[in-house]
Design an enzyme around this catalytic site. Structure first.
Site, PDB file in Angstrom:
ATOM      1  N   HIS A   1     -27.949 -27.506  24.088  1.00 53.91           N
ATOM      2  CA  HIS A   1     -26.828 -27.949  23.318  1.00 53.91           C
ATOM      3  C   HIS A   1     -26.028 -26.237  22.751  1.00 53.91           C
ATOM      4  CE1 HIS A   1     -24.501 -28.402  18.635  1.00 53.91           C
ATOM      5  NE2 HIS A   1     -25.002 -29.420  18.884  1.00 53.91           N
TER       6      HIS A   1
ATOM      7  N   GLY B   1     -16.616  -9.743   9.453  1.00 50.73           N
ATOM      8  CA  GLY B   1     -18.043  -9.069  10.421  1.00 50.73           C
ATOM      9  C   GLY B   1     -17.212  -7.707  11.402  1.00 50.73           C
ATOM     10  N   PRO B   2     -17.892  -7.064  12.417  1.00 47.63           N
ATOM     11  CA  PRO B   2     -17.279  -6.738  13.357  1.00 47.63           C
ATOM     12  C   PRO B   2     -17.345  -7.402  14.165  1.00 47.63           C
ATOM     13  CG  PRO B   2     -19.258  -7.368  13.780  1.00 47.63           C
ATOM     14  CD  PRO B   2     -19.463  -7.457  12.372  1.00 47.63           C
TER      15      PRO B   2
ATOM     16  N   PHE C   1     -18.601  -6.388  20.667  1.00 43.86           N
ATOM     17  CA  PHE C   1     -19.668  -6.982  21.125  1.00 43.86           C
ATOM     18  C   PHE C   1     -21.276  -6.453  20.826  1.00 43.86           C
ATOM     19  CE2 PHE C   1     -22.379  -9.184  24.154  1.00 43.86           C
ATOM     20  CZ  PHE C   1     -23.069 -10.067  24.022  1.00 43.86           C
TER      21      PHE C   1
ATOM     22  N   VAL D   1     -24.720  -7.277  17.525  1.00 40.30           N
ATOM     23  CA  VAL D   1     -24.045  -8.793  17.650  1.00 40.30           C
ATOM     24  C   VAL D   1     -24.778  -9.198  19.144  1.00 40.30           C
ATOM     25  CG1 VAL D   1     -21.788  -9.937  18.710  1.00 40.30           C
ATOM     26  CG2 VAL D   1     -21.941  -8.234  16.932  1.00 40.30           C
TER      27      VAL D   1
ATOM     28  N   GLY E   1     -25.761 -12.900  18.156  1.00 42.80           N
ATOM     29  CA  GLY E   1     -24.686 -13.933  18.222  1.00 42.80           C
ATOM     30  C   GLY E   1     -23.519 -13.513  16.564  1.00 42.80           C
TER      31      GLY E   1
END
Length: 564
Positions: free
Chosen positions: A83, A164-165, A168, A172, A176
């Site tokens: 998915h 949020g930030p 990456f 995170v 994710g």
């Protein structure tokens, strides 16, 4: 005031490790007032759909805890699955259920997004009704590039997270991104094929889904795509609106499926999507073997599916909910891959308070024993309602038998309409069985209220008066419903299966007994009402209903006497 209820349907990126799934799902019930409805894991997609419900503030608190727990237990840098996904809690939609609009629900979605982004350091994209701009309304746009593309996407000014930030970082990398929305009730629904080909499953999905397929110069999937003046791909729309779909292969089952999201079932229903998929599959040399429901479904959607296939079979629609659900399950092949339990998949059945004792849930023997006991309830009102239920059930039976009679195939719709009327009367009278007992209990509760001072005495008197009025209105409703139901028995005696004439007659006599019994209750309760205008009015109306029922009873007796 109606209680506000919203449903939350987070999809987490874990479908194999049951311990992790349970730890994530069960945390929602640590919030008071939250009910966990369903946990539906998929091994091949490595994804679990969790469903819970509650009042808005409790729901966003529970959702916050779930997203936090998922970020602790799931490492997206190690995740694989069929998915599309980009986060440990991949999506977290909020769905209005009762007492709240979609617009109000969107405010709670934004509040949840802010909590997740600011407190947990997880980037959040708001989509559908909660979206902050047009291009973010579509989840597919928000999730494009999936987890693997986040490093570049997060620093793109066009795709800066809503909360949020925008980087990456190590947090995170593990968690994710989470997409949060407010949306209408969505059904996640997979249709099974007798094939292992993802390409052919996709071809069917393109036939059906609203977005259809890209237009090519030669009309073939491998051809050069046609572009409009702005350079966008021109698309050939699919057959059905409010439908998203893709094809995939499910190793767990060894088959290809078309995975649909039915985003508005008032536009495209589950059975319509299934039926059109069958047609498309047949044209392409494939066969649909069944289907799979992910998460929960409203009762009405199952009943509509049952009606759809009953009409195709030219059979009466006036049958019980349980029978319609059986027809729907078998027609859609919902038990093709695993058993389908309505009590676990239909939202109203899951929400039903199984701890509340209902008279109508008792066996016939237990109901009789309960009535014969020392308690004053159930009494004559509840028994009248149940006798009326039995009466119209007999009339409905004759209508269904008539609809199914050999040689009367051209009359099935006529009798189906009578059977549907009978079912509606039956369901109302069944509800009144418990309602009458509840009304009586309200009077008892009023008498038990304290009366140590003038204020308490006044409140007690008002409670008793209101409860007594209601305990008079309920048997009046029994009278009205039972009297009106006699039209079914009379119609069947005149035009239905004559071999069942006596059944229609017994049904009418039961209905009349229900009317007369409930009339006794109206009269005995009305005499204690202090508001004599109210009491005189309901007694006057009750007398009219009683006289109508007596006339219908006499008509039925005359019909039977002239025929047998």
């Amino acid at each position: 005031m109606q209680k506000q209820l919203i449903e939350c349907v987070p999809n987490i990126s874990e479908g194999i490790n049951i311990e992790k799934i349970n730890a994530i799902a069960n945390i929602v019930e640590t919030v008071e007032g939250i009910k966990l409805l369903d946990v539906d894991p998929g091994a091949a997609t490595n994804r679990t759909v969790i469903t819970f419900v509650g009042e808005p503030n409790q729901v966003i608190k529970a959702a916050y805890l779930l997203i936090k727990k998922a970020s602790e237990l799931i490492d997206m840098s190690k995740h694989t699955g069929e998915h599309p996904r980009f986060g440990a809690t991949d999506v977290c939609p909020l769905v209005p259920i009762s007492g709240i609009s979609l617009e109000e629900t969107a405010k709670y979605a934004r509040k949840l997004g802010e909590m997740v982004g600011n407190d947990l350091g997880i980037p959040v994209y708001l989509y559908e009704k909660a979206a902050t701009e047009k291009k973010r309304e579509n989840l597919a746009n928000c999730r494009s590039g999936e987890y693997e593309g986040l490093k570049n996407k997060l620093i793109d000014p066009e795709w800066k997270p809503d909360f949020g930030p925008a980087m990456f970082n190590e947090t995170v990398k593990k968690s994710g991104v989470t997409a949060i929305s407010a949306r209408d009730f969505l059904i996640a629904y997979n249709v099974n094929l007798n094939s292992t080909s993802t390409r052919r499953a996709n071809a069917i999905a393109f036939d059906i889904r609203e977005n259809g397929r890209a237009k090519t110069e030669n009309g073939k999937s491998t051809g050069k795509k046609v572009l409009d003046k702005e350079g966008n791909i021109v698309r050939i729309p699919g057959k059905l609106k409010a439908v998203k779909g893709i094809g995939w292969f499910i190793e767990e089952y060894g088959i290809a499926q078309i995975s649909y999201n039915l985003t508005n079932i008032s536009i495209t229903s589950m059975h319509e999507a299934f039926d059109e998929t069958c047609k498309s599959a047949t044209k392409r040399g494939l066969r649909v073997t069944g289907s799979e429901l992910i998460g929960l479904i409203p009762l009405q959607a199952m009943l509509d599916a049952g009606d759809f296939y009953l009409k195709k079979q030219q059979r009466s629609l006036g049958i019980s909910h349980s029978e319609k659900i059986k027809i729907a399950v078998k027609s859609l092949g919902l038990d093709d891959l695993k058993p389908f339990n309505p009590n676990e998949k239909i939202i109203e059945y899951v929400l039903k308070n199984k701890n509340k004792k209902q008279l109508v849930d008792l066996t016939l023997t237990d109901f009789a024993e309960e009535t014969a006991g020392e308690s004053m309830a159930p009494g004559g009102g509840s028994i009248s309602a149940y006798v009326g239920t039995l009466g119209v059930s007999l009339g409905t039976m004759v209508a269904n038998l008539s609809a199914h009679k050999s040689g009367w195939d051209n009359r099935w719709e006529e009798f189906s309409k009578w059977a549907e009327k009978g079912q509606a009367y039956k369901n109302k009278l069944l509800a009144l069985v418990d309602e009458d007992t509840d009304a009586f209990n309200q009077i008892i509760a009023g008498f038990r209220m304290p009366k140590t001072n003038d204020t308490e005495k006044k409140m007690r008197a008002e409670a008793i008066e209101n409860a007594t009025k209601y305990a008079t209105e309920v048997p009046f409703m029994v009278m009205e419903t039972a009297q009106q139901s006699m039209e079914v028995m009379l119609a069947m005696a005149k035009d239905g299966l004559q071999n069942s004439l006596s059944d229609a007659g017994v049904g009418a006599l039961c209905a009349k007994a229900a009317v007369q019994g409930a009339y006794f209750n109206v009269r005995i309760n009305a005499k204690d009402i202090k508001d004599r205008n109210f009491a005189d009015d309901i007694l006057k109306r009750a007398k009219v209903v009683f006289e109508k029922a007596t006339a219908s009873e006499n008509e039925m007796i005359a019909l039977i006497d002239s025929s047998i």
